[in-house]
Design an enzyme around this catalytic site. Sequence first.
Site: not given
Length: 376
Positions: A190-191, A216, A309, A312
């Site tokens: 993600s991030t 993501h 973050m 998930d």
Amino acid sequence: MQARDRRDPVRVLVIDDSASIRIAFKKLIAEDPGLELIGTATDPFQAADMMRERLPDVLLLDLQMPRMDGLTFLKKIMSQRPMPVVVISSLTESGSHTSLKALEFGAAEVLAKPSIATPEERREAAIRICDAIHAAYQSGTGAAARGARRNAGRLRALAPGERLTADVILPPAPARSGVAGPPVIAIGASTGGTEAVREVLERLPLGLPPIAVVQHMPEHFTRAFAERLNTLCRISVKEAEDGDILLPGQAVIAHGDRHLVLRPAGKAFRAELRNGPCVARHRPSVDVLFRSVAQGAGPSALGVLLTGMGDDGAAGLAEMHAAGAWTIAQDEVSCVVYGMPRAAVELGAASESLPLDRIASEIVSRVGQGDARVAS
């Protein structure tokens, strides 16, 4: 200047020339008690004047604006006064490629301009935007951001609505420990993940099993991301399409608005793209991919959970681990946001934690064949 306390609300400045978008963001941000909207600006010049009076913790920045475009402003900000920036872009091919440039220039996150025509769209937009702002803040520097990173795995109450698990997309099944399916490598991020995924894939050689990636990102942006990676990597990279047969020496990137499920098809895997609600606050969800790999590949799989973050992928990695797969979590020092990998480690889901620059070589040592070697 008074020091910022990590418990203070994250101060946000919105820069967008659309009055309707500014109003929408104002309402969405107001739903999160951990955020404070300190102002809105119609263009970078007005934003610069406002920032002389009060600095935000995070900028929410449109890319297409009059007088100065957002990409130019981002470059100026990062060279003069670096700070966390969440980029908002239109869902167009040119917008997608420009957004990837923004990530290269230092933006923490890229989001598509939201549709809020229905209550469900509004709820998802609030979650997506507010999560992105918090993640961007955690990716920043300073004591407050470091404190936020220590709590990155904790989920906050944002917009109303149930937080769903992978069960809503793919029912659980008994662990396949000891029952081997086709070999496959599954990666979630993600991030900070666009560069982390790039670093891992760019170093991988030919001769490896197929690779499936959930990053993501918004719809349409994942295609541009895959196309960029395909020009950089020795392996081939493409956006996953429904019905694709995964091939050795190839990586598929999950579609930005569909869950990616892998199903055995003889001695290979077939990609299935599924609509449905967000899982662990995301669509696509890493948990969904990892569960399908645990069910279909068992000990023949290898799972990697990179920076991001929230949590998930943590439960899905635990399912892969229980099914006999080797599982890797990126370590805290090399993560932009140590949330998803930390949640996996706390669940006992990771066989090992490794710095980003060692993950490609570990993949090769575990599943490489013949002359497969990582790129230097």
